[in-house]
Design a protein around this motif. Structure first.
Motif, mmCIF file in Angstrom:
data_model
loop_
_atom_site.group_PDB
_atom_site.id
_atom_site.type_symbol
_atom_site.label_atom_id
_atom_site.label_comp_id
_atom_site.label_asym_id
_atom_site.label_seq_id
_atom_site.Cartn_x
_atom_site.Cartn_y
_atom_site.Cartn_z
ATOM 1 N N PHE A 1 -32.583 -88.622 -9.983
ATOM 2 C CA PHE A 1 -32.300 -88.726 -8.562
ATOM 3 C C PHE A 1 -30.840 -88.379 -8.289
ATOM 4 N N ALA A 2 -29.923 -88.981 -9.062
ATOM 5 C CA ALA A 2 -28.497 -88.732 -8.862
ATOM 6 C C ALA A 2 -28.177 -87.252 -9.050
ATOM 7 N N PHE A 3 -28.721 -86.670 -10.118
ATOM 8 C CA PHE A 3 -28.425 -85.256 -10.400
ATOM 9 C C PHE A 3 -29.043 -84.352 -9.337
ATOM 10 N N ALA A 4 -30.235 -84.715 -8.877
ATOM 11 C CA ALA A 4 -30.902 -83.888 -7.870
ATOM 12 C C ALA A 4 -30.102 -83.886 -6.568
ATOM 13 N N VAL A 5 -29.588 -85.061 -6.181
ATOM 14 C CA VAL A 5 -28.756 -85.130 -4.981
ATOM 15 C C VAL A 5 -27.522 -84.242 -5.151
ATOM 16 N N LEU A 6 -26.951 -84.279 -6.334
ATOM 17 C CA LEU A 6 -25.770 -83.458 -6.608
ATOM 18 C C LEU A 6 -26.082 -81.978 -6.392
ATOM 19 N N ILE A 7 -27.200 -81.525 -6.982
ATOM 20 C CA ILE A 7 -27.558 -80.110 -6.866
ATOM 21 C C ILE A 7 -27.783 -79.752 -5.399
ATOM 22 N N LEU A 8 -28.478 -80.654 -4.680
ATOM 23 C CA LEU A 8 -28.748 -80.395 -3.265
ATOM 24 C C LEU A 8 -27.457 -80.259 -2.462
ATOM 25 N N VAL A 9 -26.528 -81.198 -2.698
ATOM 26 C CA VAL A 9 -25.267 -81.150 -1.960
ATOM 27 C C VAL A 9 -24.535 -79.847 -2.258
ATOM 28 N N LEU A 10 -24.525 -79.457 -3.532
ATOM 29 C CA LEU A 10 -23.786 -78.245 -3.900
ATOM 30 C C LEU A 10 -24.429 -76.994 -3.312
ATOM 31 N N LEU A 11 -25.751 -77.052 -3.098
ATOM 32 C CA LEU A 11 -26.411 -75.882 -2.518
ATOM 33 C C LEU A 11 -25.915 -75.633 -1.099
ATOM 34 N N PHE A 12 -25.656 -76.733 -0.368
ATOM 35 C CA PHE A 12 -25.252 -76.561 1.023
ATOM 36 C C PHE A 12 -23.746 -76.578 1.175
ATOM 37 N N LYS A 13 -23.066 -77.327 0.312
ATOM 38 C CA LYS A 13 -21.611 -77.317 0.334
ATOM 39 C C LYS A 13 -21.115 -77.015 -1.083
ATOM 40 N N PRO A 14 -20.990 -75.743 -1.418
ATOM 41 C CA PRO A 14 -20.712 -75.355 -2.802
ATOM 42 C C PRO A 14 -19.396 -75.897 -3.345
ATOM 43 N N ALA A 15 -18.513 -76.387 -2.500
ATOM 44 C CA ALA A 15 -17.253 -76.927 -3.020
ATOM 45 C C ALA A 15 -17.231 -78.444 -2.958
ATOM 46 N N GLY A 16 -18.397 -79.083 -2.846
ATOM 47 C CA GLY A 16 -18.430 -80.533 -2.763
ATOM 48 C C GLY A 16 -18.153 -80.998 -1.342
ATOM 49 N N LEU A 17 -18.253 -82.332 -1.143
ATOM 50 C CA LEU A 17 -18.176 -82.845 0.231
ATOM 51 C C LEU A 17 -16.796 -82.662 0.850
#
Lengths: 331, 316
Positions: free
Chosen positions: B284-300
């Protein structure tokens, strides 16, 4: 034709003969040594595959072992009593490679936007997700217990039972993979990858589709990883999630760096060093890992470019042999 | 239900604060050196070991005041682990600066093996009991399910984070660090000694990691030589989630990861009708990470610039 040419030719012949002799002596060694050589060969195949992505295309993949796991589990599911499917080894070898390639494209597709460390962490996450999924999908993979009693591999009626059989199989495959990758390295594709590594914008400016390039690198390297996994599965005749941890991914990256990035000769040297080192250190008992780590850091600090110089690559060796043989006056 | 939620929330904040403190070390080192410091998880592990060593040493010498012993041991472990970080940078990373980014990363990996096995060889691989710093007692006013240890961890972590923010934003040394993160060449032209900034970062980062380790160990009452590997990996994802190189991003990423993990674990089985169990927490944690990076490639909180300028053009 002077005397020195004859001497050099003889020297070359002697080196080649020594290599062939060493390789053909392996089957006569005790089983333990054959196993070590087998595992060196497996790691050479893996590292040469990963090198396509890390060394040539310059994309850091920290989850490479996931493709290896896909291959190994392909064999475990398609050639065992688990679902009572018993496909022949050679068929699963191709299925494993294809499954690896598909997984590679699946991973490659979403991460193409990312570069550098973000790519590294996403590939790392992917590797962990695959491992955790295998660990928890009890109905299919038996979870942490793994799958035991995989079929004995059988190559066109020839049973592969002992480490020596696998030695020959792995030797042939290693040569094939190295030759294939060497051919690719010299092709226009390899040149495009290296250009991608140096500067993406320029490559794009030249009208090359960087997305296809990256996907191709991912897919090819993952296919090699998958095929490696199938062989691993048939060799161990047992698979469990424990063999596919993050540390294993790092080991393959280490092999590439220690040997020399983007250089097949370097990768071979790296695999030999990093597989043999822990075996040699057995005498040190609990100090083994400590010494291993110290040696690792020392080697990297003293030779940051890798053990093998980038100049000393497969192309260089082939050129040397060819010129010495065909037109010795030029050397 | 509210008590349960409150308990989960405090737990999420406490574990998130620990992740955040470790993530700070990753992100600061990355900021000045563009290096993924794989050895950072080991500083986290060293914290409680050094603390126990100093603390029991002080007790063995007769001890001072009961509170003073702990405080001295805590400060000493910050300083000792920090100095170790400085030494490691000096001998294992600095010689590799001219050799791209893969070599130092792999050197860090080697250091991680060295540190972990050094501890294993000296004190043995088995988990050891960690003495409580704050006596654990339920706090009645908060429903009786929240303990003093959780609140203590949260308070200490927030204090450290505020301190670090003030330090980086308000002091001369903080300016060094920020300048070195922007550009080595420019800041050295302006008379900033980049090497000192790097050393400073390698003092603070591992020190904070050690503090996080002490908190973690006192929360679970246990420490072992391998504890840094998984937590280090998670804290690194937290740093990436927030946007690596960004100090507020690391804190945010830590708290976020803590929340994702705790609430994911608590509610995932309910939401998926028991089909996906708690064992998928890490997925779950890793999946959220991948999802976030897909939309914000430089992190939050990372700089939202184009793909090519986010990191150096020539990566590895």
């Amino acid at each position: 034709m002077g005397n020195s040419v004859i001497v050099r030719r003889l020297g070359l012949l002697a080196v080649l003969a020594l290599c062939v002799l060493l390789l053909s002596l392996v089957p006569f060694m005790p089983s333990y040594y054959v196993r070590v050589v087998d595992s060196i060969l497996i790691y050479i195949i893996l590292a040469v595959g990963l090198n396509l992505v890390v060394g040539y295309a310059g994309l850091l993949d920290l989850g490479f072992i996931a493709f290896y796991a896909v291959g190994a589990y392909a064999y475990a599911l398609l050639a065992s009593g688990q679902f009572d499917i018993h496909l022949p080894f050679i068929v699963v070898l191709f299925i494993g490679a294809a499954a690896g390639a598909i997984a590679g494209v699946l991973l490659g597709f979403p991460v193409l936007k990312l570069r550098g460390d973000y790519l590294a962490i996403v590939t790392l996450s992917f590797g962990e997700i695959i491992r955790i999924a295998i660990n928890n999908a009890d109905d299919i993979t038996n979870g942490p217990q793994g799958i035991a009693g995989l079929d004995r591999a059988n190559l066109f009626g020839l049973p592969l039972t002992s480490p020596v059989h696998f030695y020959w199989l792995l030797l042939v495959l290693t040569v094939l993979v190295c030759a294939g990758v060497y051919y690719m390295e010299r092709s226009i594709l390899g040149k495009a990858w290296r250009a991608l590594r140096e500067d993406q914008d320029v490559v794009r400016g030249l009208g090359i589709n960087t997305t296809t390039l990256k996907l191709l690198a991912f897919a090819l390297s993952a296919a090699i990883g998958g095929a490696g996994g199938v062989i691993f599965g048939s060799f161990q005749r047992f698979v469990s999630p424990e063999s596919f941890t993050f540390q294993e991914s790092l080991l393959v990256v280490l092999i590439i760096i220690i040997g020399g990035v983007g250089n097949i000769v370097g990768v071979i040297a790296g695999a030999v060093v990093l597989v043999v080192l822990p075996e040699v250190l057995h005498f040190a008992a609990q100090y083994r890992l400590l010494i291993y780590g110290v040696v690792l850091v020392t080697v990297i600090v003293l030779r940051p470019g890798g053990l093998v110089s980038p100049r000393f690559n497969l192309g260089f060796i082939i050129r040397k042999v060819r010129t010495l043989w065909l037109s010795p006056s030029k050397t | 239900m509210f008590d349960y939620f409150l308990q989960q929330l405090i737990f999420a904040l406490a574990i998130g604060a620990i992740y955040g403190l470790i993530a700070l070390g990753y992100t600061m080192v990355y900021g000045v050196m563009r290096l993924i410091n794989f050895a950072h998880g080991e500083f986290f592990m060293l914290g409680p070991y050094v603390y126990t060593f100093i603390f029991s040493g002080l007790i063995g010498l007769g001890g001072l005041a009961p509170v003073l012993d702990s405080v001295i041991a805590i400060v000493a472990s910050f300083v000792i682990v920090g100095l170790l970080g400085v030494a490691i940078e000096r001998f294992a990373y600095r010689p590799l600066r001219a050799y791209g980014r893969l070599a130092p990363m792999l050197s860090a990996l080697g250091m991680s093996i060295v540190l972990q096995s050094a501890v294993r060889v000296t004190v043995g691989p088995q988990p050891v009991h960690f003495p409580a710093i704050v006596p654990s007692a339920p706090i009645e006013s908060l429903g009786g399910m929240v303990t003093t240890v959780q609140v203590g961890i949260l308070a200490a972590a927030v204090l450290l984070m505020v301190g670090l923010t003030l330090f980086v934003n308000g002091t001369r040394l903080g300016i060094w660090i920020r300048a070195a993160s922007e550009s080595w060449t420019t800041s050295s032209l302006l008379g900033i000694r980049v090497n000192r900034a790097v050393s400073l970062v390698f003092f603070i980062g591992p020190g904070l990691g050690a503090m996080a380790g002490i908190m973690y160990a006192s929360y679970y009452g246990i420490m072992q030589p391998t504890m840094g590997s998984v937590i280090g990996l998670k804290a690194f994802t937290a740093a990436i989630l927030g946007g690596i190189g960004s100090i507020p991003g690391a804190m945010l990423g830590g708290f976020l990861l803590g929340a994702i993990e705790v609430f994911g674990t608590a509610f995932l089985p309910i939401l998926s009708f028991g089909y996906i169990g708690t064992e998928y927490r890490d997925v779950f944690a890793f999946a959220v990470l991948i999802l976030v990076l897909l939309f914000k490639p430089a992190g939050l909180l990372g700089e939202t610039v184009s793909e090519e300028t986010t990191v150096a053009k020539k990566d590895y």
